[in-house]
Design a protein around this motif. Structure first.
Motif, short mmCIF file in Angstrom:
data_model
loop_
_atom_site.label_atom_id
_atom_site.label_comp_id
_atom_site.label_asym_id
_atom_site.label_seq_id
_atom_site.Cartn_x
_atom_site.Cartn_y
_atom_site.Cartn_z
N ALA A 60 0.85 -1.20 0.00
CA ALA A 60 0.00 0.00 0.00
C ALA A 60 0.89 1.25 0.00
O ALA A 60 0.63 2.23 -0.73
CB ALA A 60 -0.92 -0.01 1.22
N ALA A 61 1.95 1.21 0.80
CA ALA A 61 2.88 2.36 0.84
C ALA A 61 3.58 2.53 -0.51
O ALA A 61 3.80 3.66 -0.97
CB ALA A 61 3.89 2.15 1.96
N GLU A 63 2.38 1.69 -3.46
CA GLU A 63 1.40 2.25 -4.40
C GLU A 63 1.40 3.77 -4.30
O GLU A 63 1.38 4.49 -5.30
CB GLU A 63 -0.02 1.77 -4.04
CG GLU A 63 -0.41 0.46 -4.66
CD GLU A 63 -1.87 0.09 -4.37
OE1 GLU A 63 -2.43 0.58 -3.35
OE2 GLU A 63 -2.44 -0.70 -5.14
N LYS A 64 1.44 4.24 -3.04
CA LYS A 64 1.40 5.67 -2.79
C LYS A 64 2.68 6.33 -3.34
O LYS A 64 2.63 7.39 -3.97
CB LYS A 64 1.29 5.90 -1.27
CG LYS A 64 0.88 7.25 -0.89
CD LYS A 64 0.24 7.27 0.51
CE LYS A 64 0.34 8.65 1.09
NZ LYS A 64 1.45 8.85 2.00
N ARG A 65 3.80 5.69 -3.12
CA ARG A 65 5.08 6.24 -3.61
C ARG A 65 5.04 6.36 -5.14
O ARG A 65 5.51 7.35 -5.71
CB ARG A 65 6.26 5.36 -3.17
CG ARG A 65 6.47 5.30 -1.69
CD ARG A 65 6.98 6.63 -1.13
NE ARG A 65 8.37 6.84 -1.41
CZ ARG A 65 8.90 7.99 -1.81
NH1 ARG A 65 8.12 9.03 -1.99
NH2 ARG A 65 10.19 8.11 -2.04
N TYR A 66 4.51 5.32 -5.80
CA TYR A 66 4.44 5.38 -7.26
C TYR A 66 3.58 6.55 -7.71
O TYR A 66 3.92 7.27 -8.64
CB TYR A 66 3.90 4.07 -7.84
CG TYR A 66 5.01 3.11 -8.25
CD1 TYR A 66 5.69 3.29 -9.45
CD2 TYR A 66 5.39 2.06 -7.43
CE1 TYR A 66 6.71 2.42 -9.84
CE2 TYR A 66 6.41 1.19 -7.81
CZ TYR A 66 7.07 1.38 -9.01
OH TYR A 66 8.08 0.54 -9.38
N SER A 67 2.45 6.73 -7.02
CA SER A 67 1.59 7.81 -7.50
C SER A 67 2.25 9.17 -7.22
O SER A 67 2.08 10.10 -8.00
CB SER A 67 0.18 7.69 -6.92
OG SER A 67 0.15 8.20 -5.63
N GLU A 68 3.04 9.27 -6.16
CA GLU A 68 3.74 10.54 -5.89
C GLU A 68 4.75 10.89 -6.99
O GLU A 68 4.99 12.05 -7.27
CB GLU A 68 4.49 10.46 -4.54
CG GLU A 68 3.58 10.63 -3.34
CD GLU A 68 4.21 10.13 -2.04
OE1 GLU A 68 3.49 10.10 -1.03
OE2 GLU A 68 5.40 9.77 -2.03
N GLN A 72 2.36 4.15 -11.53
CA GLN A 72 1.45 3.24 -10.80
C GLN A 72 2.19 1.97 -10.39
O GLN A 72 3.18 1.58 -11.01
CB GLN A 72 0.25 2.81 -11.67
CG GLN A 72 -0.68 3.90 -12.11
CD GLN A 72 -0.31 4.44 -13.48
OE1 GLN A 72 0.53 3.87 -14.19
NE2 GLN A 72 -0.91 5.56 -13.87
#
Ligand code: FAD
Length: 477
Positions: A60-61, A63-68, A72
């Motif tokens: 989950a973390a 996923e967030k890093r990729y979107s930052e 994706q």
């Protein structure tokens, strides 16, 4: 159109200091992450709920890093040799990059994924990321793999270490229509641990994800590392890093870890601090030693290394094993440690050695039973480190010292002298005198009063018995 590279994450759940991912970004601006929930791993009977919680939280973390950074992380479920090439084909990816592993299952899995990708005409590039020195880089003068730690450490330590790599940035991800295409090709939303059939209520000792691992490393380097040599053996003291799950799942890069320790070493003016830092670095080297061993001697995964243990007549008493698992052996330090494991999914290293010695030398139970139980419970459960630790404790592994038998009483007297650790994990014994707790010489009526079991075996007698069996085995070979 920009070339698309899929980066397949496995035990490198981060975007910073990641060898394969950095290489992908150097090749193209369009890099998309992928993680495959593999039933070949998740459906085994040795998967710890705490480990799945850490894995899912770290995904989950991630996923967030990729979107930052503008891209994706795609999640798929299924056999990797179908899921990975399937997605790569439907997204017309030019290549799949990934970091290699040492474990027999991973090596076989990767071989079949590489084959399937190549059959589809998709480039595939494996890298080494999880070790400071990959297998074949640390060999004896004769070009053989090491089977003894100390010379391995000397060679390993002397070799130059790579600096941390830059964090992935400015990445292009999939367009909305490509995302729909990915979904049609089988990507799913990240499930919870519960969705996958794992229940875990307790707080994890290390929060999942890259940021928490980095913060833990910094906190450890600010303080505990400087006294590591003295404090690491006391289970009641937070004297170790508790970074093992981060190192297992790669939520932190090993180069980042090493360079943080080197910084403390270089900044310090005290020989004592430097020595403490080096003691910690030596533990990182044990991790690599066991991974190299697993790479070169995959048969370690299923059997002993040393001859006297090849057909050892283990007693394998089911009831004694059950008492050990539940922390009901009547030996306070052993029981406290097993309750810690059962409750938080982690156990202090000193206690891992004590309970492993107790299972193998006092209960005369096959180390593989304990190894599996640890895997079923440990948040940091890792084949190479766990197998190495168990074979070390059973004396069946790569080690010149033949027999190592821990006396539970002297271990507690030395490493839990005030009985703090025992009291924390065995609250039923809280009110007893420290002397009774640490020597384990608790009168039977006190045991009954506290609803605490009597010793299930006699340490002295069992240690004699173990030695006799061992000598017979040696003589027979
Ligand atoms: P620290 O003392 O801070 O050490 C830093 C890192 O070095 C650890 O996070 C770990 O990655 C590595 N490390 C430390 N000691 C060892 C060691 N003896 N062998 C290999 N790597 C080491 N470690 C695991 O990561 N997974 C396991 O499944 C595991 N099973 C074990 C089973 C037994 C029977 C024994 C005796 C040890 C086992 N260990 C295992 C090794 C060790 O106990 C843990 O790595 C350590 O307790 C983790 O705590 P820490 O992160 O605070 O370690």
């Amino acid at each position: 159109m920009t070339d698309l590279i899929l980066f397949w994450h496995r035990r490198d759940l981060r975007i910073a200091d990641n060898v394969g991912l950095t290489a992908a970004r150097e090749r193209t601006s369009k890099v998309v992450g992928i993680f495959c929930l593999d039933p070949g791993i998740l459906d085994q009977d040795d998967v710890a709920p705490a480990r799945v919680m850490y894995l899912i939280g770290s995904l989950a973390a991630l996923e967030k890093r990729y979107s930052e950074v503008g891209s994706q992380l795609l999640i798929v479920k299924g056999s990797p040799d179908q899921a990975i090439p399937g997605l790569a084909k439907s997204l017309a990816a030019t290549a799949v990059f990934f970091n290699q592993d040492v474990e027999p299952y991973a090596k076989e899995r990767d071989r079949s994924v590489i084959e399937a990708l190549q059959e589809s005409g998709i480039e595939v590039q494996p890298f080494w990321d999880q070790l400071l020195h990959p297998p074949k880089q640390v060999m004896t003068n004769a070009g053989e793999p090491y089977s003894v730690f100390t010379p391995f450490w000397r060679n390993w330590k002397a070799q130059e270490k790579a600096a941390p790599l830059t964090t992935l940035a400015d990445v292009e991800g999939l367009t909305p229509s490509e995302q729909e295409q990915a979904q049609a090709a089988g990507t799913i939303a990240l499930p919870t641990a519960k969705d996958l059939g794992f229940e875990w209520e307790h707080e994890l000792i290390l929060e999942p994800g890259e940021q928490a691992a980095q913060e833990r490393l910094e906190a450890f380097c600010d303080r505990a590392i400087q006294e590591y040599g003295e404090q690491r053996n006391f289970p009641a003291v937070p004297g170790t890093s508790q970074l093992s799950a981060a190192l297992k799942f790669g939520t932190i890069g090993i180069r980042t870890v090493w360079s943080a320790a080197e910084d403390v070493y270089n900044r310090s003016r005290s020989d004592e601090t430097r020595q403490n830092v080096q003691t910690w670095q030596q533990e990182l080297c044990w991790r690599e030693f066991y991974q190299h061993a697993m790479f070169f001697f995959p048969e370690l995964a299923t059997g002993p290394y040393r001859d006297p243990f090849k057909d050892f007549p283990w007693e394998n008493d089911q009831e004694l094993f059950q008492a050990w698992c539940e922390g009901k052996t009547g030996y306070p330090i052993v029981d406290a440690a097993m309750r810690q494991l059962n409750t938080i999914g982690w156990m202090h290293n000193r206690c891992r050695m004590i309970v492993a010695s107790f299972l193998t030398k006092d209960l005369i139970i096959d180390w593989r039973w304990g190894e599996k139980y640890f895997m079923q419970k440990l948040m940091d459960g890792d084949l190479s480190a766990n197998n190495g630790g168990w074979q070390w404790s059973a004396s069946s592994g790569m080690d010149p010292k033949p027999l190592r038998i821990f006396n539970p009483a002297s271990q507690s007297q030395k490493f839990d002298p005030e009985g703090e650790y025992i009291r924390e994990w065995l609250p039923e014994l809280k009110s007893l005198d420290t002397e009774l707790l640490v020597t384990g010489k608790i009168p039977d009526d006190e045991r009954d009063r506290c609803d605490y079991p009597r010793p299930i075996v006699d340490h002295k007698q069992r240690q004699r018995q173990f030695k006799e069996i061992y000598q017979q085995q040696r003589a027979a070979r």
